[in-house]
Design a protein around this motif. Structure first.
Motif, mmCIF file in Angstrom:
data_model
loop_
_atom_site.group_PDB
_atom_site.id
_atom_site.type_symbol
_atom_site.label_atom_id
_atom_site.label_comp_id
_atom_site.label_asym_id
_atom_site.label_seq_id
_atom_site.Cartn_x
_atom_site.Cartn_y
_atom_site.Cartn_z
ATOM 1 N N LEU A 135 -2.342 -0.567 -10.675
ATOM 2 C CA LEU A 135 -1.855 0.555 -9.882
ATOM 3 C C LEU A 135 -0.359 0.703 -10.118
ATOM 4 O O LEU A 135 0.420 -0.207 -9.854
ATOM 5 C CB LEU A 135 -2.127 0.311 -8.393
ATOM 6 C CG LEU A 135 -3.580 0.382 -7.965
ATOM 7 C CD1 LEU A 135 -3.683 0.177 -6.463
ATOM 8 C CD2 LEU A 135 -4.202 1.707 -8.354
ATOM 9 N N SER A 154 -0.396 1.675 2.662
ATOM 10 C CA SER A 154 0.005 0.302 2.361
ATOM 11 C C SER A 154 -1.125 -0.468 1.715
ATOM 12 O O SER A 154 -0.892 -1.404 0.951
ATOM 13 C CB SER A 154 0.401 -0.431 3.650
ATOM 14 O OG SER A 154 1.246 0.355 4.425
ATOM 15 N N THR A 190 -13.131 -0.418 -7.827
ATOM 16 C CA THR A 190 -13.247 -1.370 -6.716
ATOM 17 C C THR A 190 -12.377 -0.913 -5.556
ATOM 18 O O THR A 190 -11.287 -0.374 -5.745
ATOM 19 C CB THR A 190 -12.739 -2.773 -7.120
ATOM 20 O OG1 THR A 190 -11.386 -2.624 -7.512
ATOM 21 C CG2 THR A 190 -13.548 -3.341 -8.235
ATOM 22 N N PHE A 191 -12.868 -1.125 -4.379
ATOM 23 C CA PHE A 191 -12.083 -0.720 -3.214
ATOM 24 C C PHE A 191 -11.672 -1.941 -2.422
ATOM 25 O O PHE A 191 -12.472 -2.837 -2.198
ATOM 26 C CB PHE A 191 -12.894 0.232 -2.332
ATOM 27 C CG PHE A 191 -13.218 1.487 -3.066
ATOM 28 C CD1 PHE A 191 -14.529 1.842 -3.289
ATOM 29 C CD2 PHE A 191 -12.211 2.278 -3.566
ATOM 30 C CE1 PHE A 191 -14.825 2.991 -3.987
ATOM 31 C CE2 PHE A 191 -12.498 3.419 -4.249
ATOM 32 C CZ PHE A 191 -13.810 3.791 -4.478
ATOM 33 N N VAL A 192 -10.457 -1.939 -2.059
ATOM 34 C CA VAL A 192 -9.916 -3.101 -1.380
ATOM 35 C C VAL A 192 -10.188 -2.978 0.096
ATOM 36 O O VAL A 192 -9.959 -1.945 0.694
ATOM 37 C CB VAL A 192 -8.402 -3.180 -1.595
ATOM 38 C CG1 VAL A 192 -7.873 -4.434 -0.968
ATOM 39 C CG2 VAL A 192 -8.114 -3.120 -3.062
ATOM 40 N N SER A 210 5.214 -2.861 -0.575
ATOM 41 C CA SER A 210 3.849 -2.373 -0.461
ATOM 42 C C SER A 210 2.894 -3.558 -0.557
ATOM 43 O O SER A 210 3.013 -4.411 -1.422
ATOM 44 C CB SER A 210 3.555 -1.396 -1.592
ATOM 45 O OG SER A 210 2.168 -1.202 -1.684
ATOM 46 N N SER A 211 1.953 -3.600 0.367
ATOM 47 C CA SER A 211 1.036 -4.720 0.300
ATOM 48 C C SER A 211 -0.340 -4.284 -0.175
ATOM 49 O O SER A 211 -1.340 -4.879 0.184
ATOM 50 C CB SER A 211 0.960 -5.420 1.653
ATOM 51 O OG SER A 211 0.664 -4.472 2.636
ATOM 52 N N GLN A 212 -0.371 -3.216 -0.925
ATOM 53 C CA GLN A 212 -1.589 -2.845 -1.652
ATOM 54 C C GLN A 212 -2.101 -4.120 -2.318
ATOM 55 O O GLN A 212 -1.377 -4.830 -2.997
ATOM 56 C CB GLN A 212 -1.214 -1.811 -2.729
ATOM 57 C CG GLN A 212 -2.345 -1.338 -3.581
ATOM 58 C CD GLN A 212 -2.932 -0.036 -3.051
ATOM 59 O OE1 GLN A 212 -2.412 0.549 -2.119
ATOM 60 N NE2 GLN A 212 -4.029 0.384 -3.609
ATOM 61 N N SER A 213 -3.374 -4.399 -2.123
ATOM 62 C CA SER A 213 -3.819 -5.701 -2.581
ATOM 63 C C SER A 213 -4.106 -5.740 -4.072
ATOM 64 O O SER A 213 -4.151 -6.803 -4.666
ATOM 65 C CB SER A 213 -5.056 -6.117 -1.804
ATOM 66 O OG SER A 213 -4.820 -5.858 -0.436
ATOM 67 N N ASP A 214 -4.379 -4.604 -4.690
ATOM 68 C CA ASP A 214 -4.463 -4.616 -6.145
ATOM 69 C C ASP A 214 -3.093 -4.948 -6.690
ATOM 70 O O ASP A 214 -2.089 -4.743 -6.025
ATOM 71 C CB ASP A 214 -4.815 -3.207 -6.655
ATOM 72 C CG ASP A 214 -6.237 -2.849 -6.340
ATOM 73 O OD1 ASP A 214 -7.134 -3.282 -7.056
ATOM 74 O OD2 ASP A 214 -6.426 -2.134 -5.315
ATOM 75 N N PRO A 215 -3.073 -5.473 -7.923
ATOM 76 C CA PRO A 215 -1.743 -5.655 -8.519
ATOM 77 C C PRO A 215 -1.073 -4.300 -8.678
ATOM 78 O O PRO A 215 -1.622 -3.384 -9.281
ATOM 79 C CB PRO A 215 -2.050 -6.288 -9.876
ATOM 80 C CG PRO A 215 -3.486 -6.048 -10.127
ATOM 81 C CD PRO A 215 -4.160 -5.890 -8.807
ATOM 82 N N VAL A 216 0.097 -4.186 -8.074
ATOM 83 C CA VAL A 216 0.782 -2.897 -8.078
ATOM 84 C C VAL A 216 2.014 -2.991 -8.968
ATOM 85 O O VAL A 216 2.747 -3.966 -8.906
ATOM 86 C CB VAL A 216 1.192 -2.494 -6.654
ATOM 87 C CG1 VAL A 216 2.220 -1.391 -6.688
ATOM 88 C CG2 VAL A 216 -0.022 -2.071 -5.872
ATOM 89 N N VAL A 217 2.193 -2.011 -9.810
ATOM 90 C CA VAL A 217 3.404 -1.968 -10.619
ATOM 91 C C VAL A 217 4.386 -1.055 -9.926
ATOM 92 O O VAL A 217 4.157 0.141 -9.832
ATOM 93 C CB VAL A 217 3.095 -1.438 -12.027
ATOM 94 C CG1 VAL A 217 4.348 -1.461 -12.875
ATOM 95 C CG2 VAL A 217 1.978 -2.244 -12.656
ATOM 96 N N PRO A 218 5.470 -1.618 -9.376
ATOM 97 C CA PRO A 218 6.391 -0.753 -8.635
ATOM 98 C C PRO A 218 7.019 0.259 -9.593
ATOM 99 O O PRO A 218 7.156 -0.002 -10.787
ATOM 100 C CB PRO A 218 7.451 -1.709 -8.094
ATOM 101 C CG PRO A 218 7.010 -3.068 -8.450
ATOM 102 C CD PRO A 218 5.955 -2.978 -9.489
ATOM 103 N N LEU A 219 7.413 1.367 -9.026
ATOM 104 C CA LEU A 219 8.040 2.419 -9.811
ATOM 105 C C LEU A 219 9.386 1.947 -10.314
ATOM 106 O O LEU A 219 10.163 1.362 -9.573
ATOM 107 C CB LEU A 219 8.209 3.642 -8.919
ATOM 108 C CG LEU A 219 8.702 4.890 -9.621
ATOM 109 C CD1 LEU A 219 7.772 5.256 -10.761
ATOM 110 C CD2 LEU A 219 8.781 6.033 -8.627
ATOM 111 N N GLU A 244 3.059 2.716 -9.117
ATOM 112 C CA GLU A 244 3.588 3.656 -8.135
ATOM 113 C C GLU A 244 3.904 4.971 -8.827
ATOM 114 O O GLU A 244 4.422 4.980 -9.943
ATOM 115 C CB GLU A 244 4.882 3.114 -7.499
ATOM 116 C CG GLU A 244 4.628 2.098 -6.416
ATOM 117 C CD GLU A 244 5.908 1.779 -5.661
ATOM 118 O OE1 GLU A 244 6.519 2.723 -5.127
ATOM 119 O OE2 GLU A 244 6.315 0.609 -5.620
ATOM 120 N N ARG A 251 -9.695 -6.016 2.038
ATOM 121 C CA ARG A 251 -9.243 -7.286 2.599
ATOM 122 C C ARG A 251 -8.201 -7.050 3.686
ATOM 123 O O ARG A 251 -7.618 -5.978 3.778
ATOM 124 C CB ARG A 251 -8.616 -8.128 1.484
ATOM 125 C CG ARG A 251 -9.666 -8.885 0.687
ATOM 126 C CD ARG A 251 -8.987 -9.704 -0.372
ATOM 127 N NE ARG A 251 -8.741 -8.924 -1.568
ATOM 128 C CZ ARG A 251 -7.742 -9.168 -2.410
ATOM 129 N NH1 ARG A 251 -6.882 -10.138 -2.158
ATOM 130 N NH2 ARG A 251 -7.574 -8.435 -3.492
#
Ligand SMILES: Nc1ncnc2c1ncn2[C@@H]1O[C@H](COP(=O)(O)OP(=O)(O)OP(=O)(O)O)[C@@H](O)[C@H]1O
Ligand SMILES: Nc1ncnc2c1ncn2[C@@H]1O[C@H](COP(=O)(O)OP(=O)(O)OP(=O)(O)O)[C@@H](O)[C@H]1O
Ligand SMILES: [Mg+2]
Ligand SMILES: [Mg+2]
Lengths: 261, 269, 305, 305, 261
Positions: free
Chosen positions: A85, A65, D2-4, D15-24, A87, D6
């Motif tokens: 990022l 997560s 960079t590693f998150v 998903s709460s990945q803190s980087d901006p995530v582009v969902p599939l 998915e 936070r």
């Protein structure tokens, strides 16, 4: 046993602040962990501490997560493109899973296939290799786990220890770079434990990178390069087996070890 | 005697009627007629074949011949005939239908034969039944039949005014089931179209025809199409005066059933 | 008190306690069994002797060409409709278990609708679809433009309507059965297969469905048996299946009971053949599964053995 | 790189990945879904608008007294026949699993016979039994003496014949379902119950059957739905169930499609009510069973979550 | 701990030449064994040696094929009348079973009942006692096994160790004279083993006669009065824990102990 040391990306598994939540409960609360190539890392900890969940994350069976998890330099579950990022597609995830072999507590052999069919299923169907190449390899693997003559048996006809050895052979048939074991002996009768641990030890001696969740402290001590104690979703303590078992620093580690020993 | 059932006596083409045909049918040269499923003797499979014979298919063939059309007989369950006509699957049905105003909302009708209603009872008529003495007895009828919807209410009213119990009716999907209920003694009588009842009595020595009444016309149903109904009525008008018509009726023992006036949409009851 | 210590005979189905043992008697059970056997024999005797059954007529018609061709049609319809139903039902089951809510809703609605309406209505609907849609048009809904494919009456022959009706309806029932079969496959099997890199179609076809078979076969056997008998509904489309062929014959000769017996004999024969193959398949797909489970099924009048 | 590290937001369904995530994105899946939705909407629109369905006639008859009483009869027949079928089916299932071979054979023969012959034949048989046995005699078989109980026609009213036919037939199907349910109960449950001194009826009614319920409910739901629709077979006995009531009406006015729609609406309503209660029962009897099993059923399009 | 010694029939369990065959394979090949009242007997031995089968014979779940087995002076499976052995009616066997409580490896709690319902089921339905008497007793038993507050939970909601403790409470609710344990901790995670063994030890201290099949040699040593080593259907060796563990006489015993320890 680590073969080569770079900065951090030569490690086989690299976890940085890995978090995992199911719904609103957080199971992994920021795991930092490095597994060197060729090393054997043993994960111990009380029930519910998140050991299985972490192992499943390494094998892409769960998506993290937050935080980042690299397996063999590859980001788990996401792809980085233009600083974003993305998915990963399920197809790519499936491909990525092939780099790690996994052995489960309850063996999970395919009951409707013979032992040999269990082993050649993935190499032929997933990797698409021809049967005539795969079958001799499978036979060699069977001999390696001491079951050369049981290829035609059905899993149900074997003892637990034998089934677990077949499960190891099945995972090895995909030639993984990394082997993950989730309490591989805890469903076995005590007298059958030894035979599985022996196979695992022999595997470690070939230089295979292994992550092993186990309560067999004897095994961890003898074969492990590194012991990690987890509790409630965090790594409480880690180090060499000697350090962790003989002079645990945290009260939680001490309490746990007193129960298990 | 070896003549196949598809052979009907020859009739002359009525060119005036042919002119009235809707262009679609005239150009295809085919009249598609729906015949209900097996119900001897009005329509039934000739022994061991898939060919329909009986009074209804033969009348359909005669109408077709009069109109100079090739007749295509399609066998269908009653449940799917009317939707099938609405769907344009069939042009006409010859199925011993009694024309009623309610049904005329869906189809046009042209009379082609008159048949009566007969009462079948157990052999020797132990209860001495007549259609007028049915009060309080168990009578089997065909679902939706004219006897059920038109005759029985009248008799019931008579029973009530005579201070007697009304008729106990059972509605069957098939006259045969009513007949077998009669033979097993479940009901006292079956009240249905006379050809069917007479045929059943012939086949089955344990029942007999006790009474026949109410000889009324039955009609061919035609899809709601003014051109088609006029053409069919013109054809029937000339047909009923022909020898072929009589020969066919006599073949099935229905010589008394000949009509003299092929009326269009003349409601009964 | 003497204690036995002799060696034991090896024919061991009966207790080989070396003392003289008096086996337990079950007087009530025995009495019930005797009564049942007598009743069964009595019924059989009566059926054979009762002239009402007219066995002579049965013998005369049991191999009549019309009956044989009806039986063939019944078998043919059943095979085709079940094959379509199983394939389509599998797709529906997978859709219902999908993560995509639209797929779930559509498959759910399908199952709801087709399980909820009588097959008779569905058959009549397909046969007479031209009443509603005189020409079949491939095109945009809401009255948009479209391409005319052909007249519905030409496209949908009675036998096509029968197959459409039976198989679309069957798909809804099979979807439920296969869904429950998939649900019975151990979660660990998914994990193991995915850990080996299997996915999607491969995971389903090689691992999940073969294991679901074990649970799916018995209710599918029920379905096939129901379908064999259910094809008689197509007689509304004037198609002569086995039962309707018998009805056509008795409509002419009024030998209702003997002809129904003829039809029943054929159905019984078909069902028996089917049960035989079902048993084989059950053993085939039960292979490799816990033998103890099957041992546990003989209950509860068994003695502690 | 960079590693998150936070802390994580707790609204975690996405998903709460803190980087901006582009969902599939699933372009194919989305396209299929859109097409399906449009088709469904189109069909619905068309059905509502197409004058061939005659919604005015549907509205006129949907609450007609004849339809309502037909629906009531359908429900009544279903309830009684299913109740008898379940009870008798349970007894048959227990007999088939018995150690007593006579019980096993008799129950097996029963199931074979009743699953193997069409219900229609069974109904006609019971209805016309008077043709074969004009008086019902309780007596010795093989022509022995007996006591006359009464005329078959008096004893077996059409409704009795309908109930006999439907419930005896249903018992055979239920026997198979319950047998498979009993087989699914873990062997250890028998051991535990017997170790506590439980036995026979108590063991069955308190331990085995309640646990079998979980497996038995879904196919029983299928059976009830089939029975609701299958009661239309009793129309051969001149009993007006729902479908036959519709048929009686359209036999008089030829409004066939609208009346079939009326019947279908009622069947759909009944099936929906039933599915609702089935869901409740499934949850009720699923209580206490592995939650993980139910979690594993959402497959295979789910993302690794 | 034995309270009273007569000739031989004061023993709680007395096995004389007990044999058991399934079909044509003989599983128990003449077992002679005495369990004194109030004693704790531990049965050890390799998988398949017949330990479970013997325990099931004691509890009338299996009928012996030859030899005689007395539990609390009563012949198992047969009644002796006029010098003849009559097979017992299933009803009488069921009654006889109530004198022994049994705890299984896989707990076998009734999943459709709450914990409290599990416990009161047999006392109310089998013994026919009124609920108002049984419920307070059940509550006391729950407290005794340390789970006084879980009465309303379903078994599935409890951990394995908790489930096994409930299973013990359930068996005790029938006030048995004898408790049989079949590997009660082998399905448990290692850290949960302790809590169950503790409950068993407390039970032993109340003077309950116990027969325990176990691989927990620590427990056998500490709590057992008597250790019996079985192999291939015969008793190979038996004696005090000290004797059997520290100076095993037979090669088979030695080989087994070396694997398990
Ligand atoms: N898919 C899931 N959804 C919700 N919760 C889950 C899921 N998988 C695991 N959990 C929860 O996460 C927690 C950690 O589980 P995990 O299996 O990782 O622990 P573990 O350390 O492997 O324990 P054990 O020794 O019992 O195997 C548990 O509380 C479990 O209930
Ligand atoms: N009902 C049965 N029918 C046939 N064989 C049986 C039956 N029950 C047990 N056996 C066989 O008897 C042998 C002894 O089984 P048992 O369960 O008593 O061994 P055990 O010592 O308890 O072993 P474990 O440590 O694996 O539990 C095994 O080979 C088993 O397969
Ligand atoms: Mg785990
Ligand atoms: Mg055992």
């Amino acid at each position: 046993m680590a073969t080569q040391k770079g900065i951090m990306n030569t490690a086989m598994v690299q976890a940085i602040g890995v978090r995992k939540q199911f719904g609103s409960t957080e199971i992994l609360k920021g795991i930092d962990l490095t597994v060197e190539r060729g090393s054997v890392t043993c994960l111990i900890g009380p029930s519910g501490s998140g050991k299985t969940t972490f192992l499943r994350c390494i094998n892409h069976l769960e998506k993290v997560s937050a935080g980042r998890l690299y397996v063999d330099q590859e980001l788990v579950g996401y792809e980085e493109r233009n600083g974003l990022l993305h998915e990963k597609k399920e197809k790519d995830t499936a491909r990525a899973r092939m780099s790690a072999g996994m052995v489960f507590q309850r063996f999970n052999l395919f009951p409707h296939m013979t032992v040999l069919e269990n082993i050649i299923e993935a190499p032929t169907r997933v990797a698409g290799r021809p049967k005539r190449d795969v079958i001799p390899e499978a036979q060699k693997l069977l001999e390696r786990v001491g079951l050369g003559d049981r290829g035609m048996a059905y899993p149900q006809e074997l003892s637990g220890g034998q089934q677990q050895r077949i499960a190891i052979a099945r995972a090895l048939a995909m030639k993984p770079k990394l082997m993950l074991f989730d309490e591989p002996t805890s469903a076995l009768d005590p007298e059958l434990v030894g035979e599985v641990l022996e196979v695992m030890q022999a595997l470690a001696e070939t230089g295979m990178t292994m992550v092993v969740v186990t309560h067999e402290l004897g095994f961890a001590r003898q074969v492990g390069d590194h012991v990690v104690f987890m509790d409630a979703g965090v790594v409480v303590e880690s180090g060499s087996p000697d350090d962790v078992f003989n002079s645990p620093q945290h009260a939680r580690t001490q309490a746990f070890l007193s129960k298990v020993l | 005697a070896t003549s196949s059932a598809t052979d009907v006596p020859p009739v002359a083409v009525d060119s005036a009627a042919v002119k009235l045909l809707p262009p679609g049918i005239a150009s295809s040269g085919v009249l598609r007629v729906a015949i209900p499923t097996n119900e001897p003797p009005t329509q039934y499979y000739e022994d061991g074949t898939q060919t329909m014979t009986g009074i209804n298919p033969d009348i359909a063939r005669l109408i077709g011949a009069t109109l100079g059309l090739k007749v295509e007989i399609d066998v269908a369950n009653f449940d799917s005939i009317i939707p099938g006509m609405a769907a344009g699957r069939y042009d006409m049905t010859v199925s011993s239908m009694t024309p009623t105003t309610e049904r005329m909302q869906v189809l046009d009708f042209v009379d082609y034969l008159q048949i009566g209603s007969s009462l079948a009872v157990a052999q020797n008529n132990p209860l001495a039944l007549k259609v007028t003495t049915l009060c309080g007895h168990k009578v089997g009828l065909l679902t939706g039949s004219y006897q059920l919807t038109e005759n029985i209410p009248t008799y019931d009213a008579a029973c009530v005014s005579a201070g007697q119990p009304t008729i106990e009716t059972s509605e069957f999907q098939d006259t045969r089931q009513a007949i077998s209920a009669l033979t097993s003694g479940r009901i006292d009588a079956v009240f249905a179209d006379s050809p069917i009842v007479s045929y059943a009595a012939l086949q089955n020595p344990s029942i007999a025809v006790a009474d026949t009444i109410d000889v009324t016309p039955v009609a061919a149903g035609v899809t709601k199409n003014p051109q088609l109904v006029t053409a069919v009525s013109a054809a029937l008008a000339s047909l009923i005066t022909s020898d072929a018509y009589r020969q066919v009726l006599n073949k099935y023992g229905l010589g008394d059933g000949a009509i003299t006036d092929a009326r269009v949409n003349f409601a009964q009851g | 008190m003497t204690f036995v210590n002799r060696s034991v005979e090896t024919d061991a189905l009966t207790s080989s306690q070396s003392d003289p043992v008096v086996p337990l008697r079950h007087p009530v059970r025995l009495a019930i069994a005797i009564v049942l056997v007598i009743v069964a024999a009595g019924v059989a005797w009566d059926v054979a002797m009762n002239r009402g059954y007219r066995w002579d007529v049965v013998a005369q018609y049991v191999f009549a060409p019309r009956i044989i061709s009806g039986a063939a049609l019944t078998v043919g319809l059943t095979i085709v409709a079940m094959a379509i139903g199983i394939v389509f039902g599998t797709i529906l089951a997978i859709m219902r278990l999908s993560a995509n809510p639209i797929f779930r809703v559509i498959a759910g609605a399908y199952v709801w609708f087709f399980r909820g309406t009588p097959v008779l209505v569905q058959l009549i609907f397909w046969y007479n679809i031209a009443a509603l849609y005189p020409v079949i048009v491939l095109g945009l809904p809401f009255g948009g433009p479209g391409i005319v494919i052909g007249s519905a009456n030409v496209l949908i022959a009675p036998i096509t309507a029968a197959l459409l009706g039976l198989s679309l309806n069957e798909a809804a029932y099979m979807a439920e059965i296969i869904r429950s079969g998939i649900g019975a496959v151990d979660r660990g099997q998914y994990d193991a297969a995915r850990a080996l890199g299997m996915n999607g179609r491969l995971l389903m076809s090689r691992i999940v469905l073969p294991q679901a078979m074990r649970v799916v076969i018995p209710p599918t056997g029920n379905e096939i048996i129901s379908m064999l008998k259910g094809t008689s509904l197509v007689s509304v489309l004037a198609i002569s299946d086995l039962l309707y062929s018998a009805q056509i014959i008795y409509a002419a000769n009024y030998q209702i009971i003997p002809l129904l017996i003829v039809a029943s004999l054929w159905y019984l024969a078909m069902t028996s053949v089917l049960s035989f193959f079902q048993g084989k398949l059950e053993r085939r797909y039960g292979r490799g599964f816990d033998v103890r489970t099957s041992r546990s099924r003989r209950w509860p009048l068994r003695k502690a053995s």
